[in-house]
Design a protein around this motif. Structure first.
Motif, PDB file in Angstrom:
ATOM      1  N   SER A   1      49.429  49.622  51.305  1.00  0.00           N
ATOM      2  CA  SER A   1      49.424  48.509  50.470  1.00  0.00           C
ATOM      3  C   SER A   1      50.264  47.513  50.827  1.00  0.00           C
ATOM      4  O   SER A   1      50.130  46.114  50.873  1.00  0.00           O
ATOM      5  N   ASP A   2      51.631  47.759  51.423  1.00  0.00           N
ATOM      6  CA  ASP A   2      52.538  46.827  52.011  1.00  0.00           C
ATOM      7  C   ASP A   2      51.874  46.056  53.043  1.00  0.00           C
ATOM      8  O   ASP A   2      52.017  44.839  53.378  1.00  0.00           O
ATOM      9  N   LEU A   3      51.115  46.564  53.817  1.00  0.00           N
ATOM     10  CA  LEU A   3      50.381  46.115  55.137  1.00  0.00           C
ATOM     11  C   LEU A   3      49.495  45.088  54.506  1.00  0.00           C
ATOM     12  O   LEU A   3      49.453  43.937  55.021  1.00  0.00           O
ATOM     13  N   ALA A   4      48.658  45.416  53.641  1.00  0.00           N
ATOM     14  CA  ALA A   4      47.765  44.489  53.054  1.00  0.00           C
ATOM     15  C   ALA A   4      48.248  43.085  52.377  1.00  0.00           C
ATOM     16  O   ALA A   4      47.840  42.153  52.396  1.00  0.00           O
ATOM     17  N   ILE A   5      49.553  43.431  51.597  1.00  0.00           N
ATOM     18  CA  ILE A   5      50.062  42.482  51.143  1.00  0.00           C
ATOM     19  C   ILE A   5      50.712  41.504  52.133  1.00  0.00           C
ATOM     20  O   ILE A   5      50.714  40.245  52.034  1.00  0.00           O
ATOM     21  N   GLN A   6      51.335  42.113  53.342  1.00  0.00           N
ATOM     22  CA  GLN A   6      52.070  41.333  54.294  1.00  0.00           C
ATOM     23  C   GLN A   6      50.943  40.435  55.201  1.00  0.00           C
ATOM     24  O   GLN A   6      51.153  39.402  55.571  1.00  0.00           O
ATOM     25  N   LYS A   7      49.769  41.130  55.218  1.00  0.00           N
ATOM     26  CA  LYS A   7      48.703  40.295  56.037  1.00  0.00           C
ATOM     27  C   LYS A   7      48.020  39.327  54.857  1.00  0.00           C
ATOM     28  O   LYS A   7      47.098  38.537  55.699  1.00  0.00           O
ATOM     29  N   GLY A   8      48.377  39.421  53.879  1.00  0.00           N
ATOM     30  CA  GLY A   8      47.734  38.211  52.997  1.00  0.00           C
ATOM     31  C   GLY A   8      46.211  38.676  52.473  1.00  0.00           C
ATOM     32  O   GLY A   8      45.705  37.833  51.766  1.00  0.00           O
ATOM     33  N   TRP A   9      45.931  40.206  52.593  1.00  0.00           N
ATOM     34  CA  TRP A   9      44.652  40.536  52.348  1.00  0.00           C
ATOM     35  C   TRP A   9      44.764  40.523  50.664  1.00  0.00           C
ATOM     36  O   TRP A   9      43.606  40.996  50.201  1.00  0.00           O
ATOM     37  N   TYR A  10      45.928  40.921  50.122  1.00  0.00           N
ATOM     38  CA  TYR A  10      45.990  41.427  48.658  1.00  0.00           C
ATOM     39  C   TYR A  10      47.275  40.652  48.200  1.00  0.00           C
ATOM     40  O   TYR A  10      48.317  40.732  48.731  1.00  0.00           O
ATOM     41  N   ASN A  11      46.963  39.565  47.334  1.00  0.00           N
ATOM     42  CA  ASN A  11      48.022  38.910  46.447  1.00  0.00           C
ATOM     43  C   ASN A  11      48.400  39.942  45.501  1.00  0.00           C
ATOM     44  O   ASN A  11      47.887  39.617  44.409  1.00  0.00           O
ATOM     45  N   ALA A  12      49.527  40.752  45.439  1.00  0.00           N
ATOM     46  CA  ALA A  12      49.917  41.458  44.349  1.00  0.00           C
ATOM     47  C   ALA A  12      50.511  40.590  43.434  1.00  0.00           C
ATOM     48  O   ALA A  12      50.636  41.454  42.230  1.00  0.00           O
ATOM     49  N   PHE A  13      51.113  39.606  43.455  1.00  0.00           N
ATOM     50  CA  PHE A  13      51.891  38.820  42.583  1.00  0.00           C
ATOM     51  C   PHE A  13      51.123  37.727  41.929  1.00  0.00           C
ATOM     52  O   PHE A  13      51.765  36.962  41.148  1.00  0.00           O
ATOM     53  N   ALA A  14      49.961  37.557  42.136  1.00  0.00           N
ATOM     54  CA  ALA A  14      49.013  36.702  41.404  1.00  0.00           C
ATOM     55  C   ALA A  14      48.686  37.212  40.195  1.00  0.00           C
ATOM     56  O   ALA A  14      48.670  38.438  39.972  1.00  0.00           O
ATOM     57  N   SER A  15      48.334  36.200  39.266  1.00  0.00           N
ATOM     58  CA  SER A  15      47.960  36.357  37.952  1.00  0.00           C
ATOM     59  C   SER A  15      46.554  37.041  38.166  1.00  0.00           C
ATOM     60  O   SER A  15      45.724  36.713  39.045  1.00  0.00           O
ATOM     61  N   PRO A  16      45.997  37.703  37.305  1.00  0.00           N
ATOM     62  CA  PRO A  16      44.468  38.282  37.256  1.00  0.00           C
ATOM     63  C   PRO A  16      43.649  37.133  37.336  1.00  0.00           C
ATOM     64  O   PRO A  16      42.381  36.896  38.238  1.00  0.00           O
ATOM     65  N   GLY A  17      43.829  35.825  36.754  1.00  0.00           N
ATOM     66  CA  GLY A  17      43.242  34.506  36.823  1.00  0.00           C
ATOM     67  C   GLY A  17      43.173  33.971  38.146  1.00  0.00           C
ATOM     68  O   GLY A  17      42.071  33.591  38.724  1.00  0.00           O
ATOM     69  N   GLN A  18      44.216  34.143  39.070  1.00  0.00           N
ATOM     70  CA  GLN A  18      44.411  33.669  40.391  1.00  0.00           C
ATOM     71  C   GLN A  18      43.932  34.547  41.309  1.00  0.00           C
ATOM     72  O   GLN A  18      43.093  34.070  42.173  1.00  0.00           O
ATOM     73  N   GLN A  19      43.652  35.840  40.950  1.00  0.00           N
ATOM     74  CA  GLN A  19      42.993  36.635  41.839  1.00  0.00           C
ATOM     75  C   GLN A  19      41.251  36.301  41.864  1.00  0.00           C
ATOM     76  O   GLN A  19      40.840  36.585  42.820  1.00  0.00           O
ATOM     77  N   ILE A  20      41.024  36.211  40.606  1.00  0.00           N
ATOM     78  CA  ILE A  20      39.604  36.182  40.407  1.00  0.00           C
ATOM     79  C   ILE A  20      39.074  34.829  41.195  1.00  0.00           C
ATOM     80  O   ILE A  20      38.351  34.818  41.885  1.00  0.00           O
ATOM     81  N   LYS A  21      39.948  33.622  40.853  1.00  0.00           N
ATOM     82  CA  LYS A  21      39.672  32.639  41.773  1.00  0.00           C
ATOM     83  C   LYS A  21      39.791  32.722  43.186  1.00  0.00           C
ATOM     84  O   LYS A  21      38.745  31.929  43.794  1.00  0.00           O
ATOM     85  N   GLN A  22      40.712  33.336  43.659  1.00  0.00           N
ATOM     86  CA  GLN A  22      40.817  33.731  45.190  1.00  0.00           C
ATOM     87  C   GLN A  22      39.465  34.303  45.532  1.00  0.00           C
ATOM     88  O   GLN A  22      38.781  34.041  46.707  1.00  0.00           O
ATOM     89  N   ASP A  23      39.337  35.369  44.672  1.00  0.00           N
ATOM     90  CA  ASP A  23      37.818  36.157  45.095  1.00  0.00           C
ATOM     91  C   ASP A  23      36.529  35.315  45.316  1.00  0.00           C
ATOM     92  O   ASP A  23      35.900  35.431  46.151  1.00  0.00           O
ATOM     93  N   MET A  24      36.522  34.495  44.153  1.00  0.00           N
ATOM     94  CA  MET A  24      35.448  33.474  44.104  1.00  0.00           C
ATOM     95  C   MET A  24      35.338  32.421  45.204  1.00  0.00           C
ATOM     96  O   MET A  24      34.406  32.317  45.821  1.00  0.00           O
ATOM     97  N   GLN A  25      36.387  31.911  45.764  1.00  0.00           N
ATOM     98  CA  GLN A  25      36.642  31.165  46.833  1.00  0.00           C
ATOM     99  C   GLN A  25      36.114  32.037  48.019  1.00  0.00           C
ATOM    100  O   GLN A  25      35.582  31.415  48.840  1.00  0.00           O
ATOM    101  N   GLU A  26      36.725  33.242  48.352  1.00  0.00           N
ATOM    102  CA  GLU A  26      36.183  33.825  49.489  1.00  0.00           C
ATOM    103  C   GLU A  26      34.701  34.211  49.301  1.00  0.00           C
ATOM    104  O   GLU A  26      34.217  34.362  50.479  1.00  0.00           O
ATOM    105  N   ALA A  27      34.235  34.589  48.263  1.00  0.00           N
ATOM    106  CA  ALA A  27      32.998  34.809  48.222  1.00  0.00           C
ATOM    107  C   ALA A  27      31.866  33.370  48.619  1.00  0.00           C
ATOM    108  O   ALA A  27      30.895  33.440  49.437  1.00  0.00           O
ATOM    109  N   GLN A  28      32.413  32.198  48.011  1.00  0.00           N
ATOM    110  CA  GLN A  28      31.727  30.808  48.335  1.00  0.00           C
ATOM    111  C   GLN A  28      31.757  30.659  49.867  1.00  0.00           C
ATOM    112  O   GLN A  28      30.706  30.315  50.629  1.00  0.00           O
ATOM    113  N   ASN A  29      33.084  31.143  50.580  1.00  0.00           N
ATOM    114  CA  ASN A  29      33.181  30.929  52.034  1.00  0.00           C
ATOM    115  C   ASN A  29      32.291  31.719  52.767  1.00  0.00           C
ATOM    116  O   ASN A  29      31.726  31.147  53.856  1.00  0.00           O
ATOM    117  N   LEU A  30      31.948  33.141  52.148  1.00  0.00           N
ATOM    118  CA  LEU A  30      30.957  33.770  53.088  1.00  0.00           C
ATOM    119  C   LEU A  30      29.511  33.457  52.827  1.00  0.00           C
ATOM    120  O   LEU A  30      28.579  33.331  53.702  1.00  0.00           O
TER     121      LEU A  30
END
Length: 108
Positions: free
Chosen positions: A69-98
């Motif tokens: 978990s610490d590695l994933a946070i450090q690498k920026g793969w998981y933003n543990a401190f973002a709000s659920p809305g921010q996490q969804i927004k980030q996931d949607m942006q990554e999906a759009q990029n794909l």
């Protein structure tokens, strides 16, 4: 780090970062399942020696999970401190990029 130190490198390779992120996510999900199963087994074990073995394994799995978990946070793969809305927004942006990458690959 222990069991995953040989799998995930510390090098920042942008071409494989999505694969590493997906692998880390899968490993975290598997780790959570292992922790749940071991916790249940510990509470159901009647034999004290078996209970101690399972407890030791559970503690080891929890420590590995924290390290991953610490590695994933450090690498920026998981933003543990973002709000659920921010996490969804980030996931949607990554999906759009794909989707955009896939469309560009099809046009090439």
């Amino acid at each position: 780090m222990s069991w995953f130190s040989n799998i995930l490198s510390d090098e920042d390779n942008s071409s494989s970062s999505l694969g590493d992120k997906e692998m880390a996510s899968d490993m975290l999900m598997a780790s959570k399942a292992d922790i749940t199963a071991l916790a249940k087994a510990v509470t159901e074990a009647a034999n004290p020696q078996l209970r101690q073995i399972l407890t030791n394994q559970l503690n080891s799995c929890i420590n590995d999970h924290f390290q991953l978990s610490d590695l994933a946070i450090q690498k920026g793969w998981y933003n543990a401190f973002a709000s659920p809305g921010q996490q969804i927004k980030q996931d949607m942006q990554e999906a759009q990029n794909l989707i955009n990458q896939d469309q560009q690959n099809q046009q090439s």
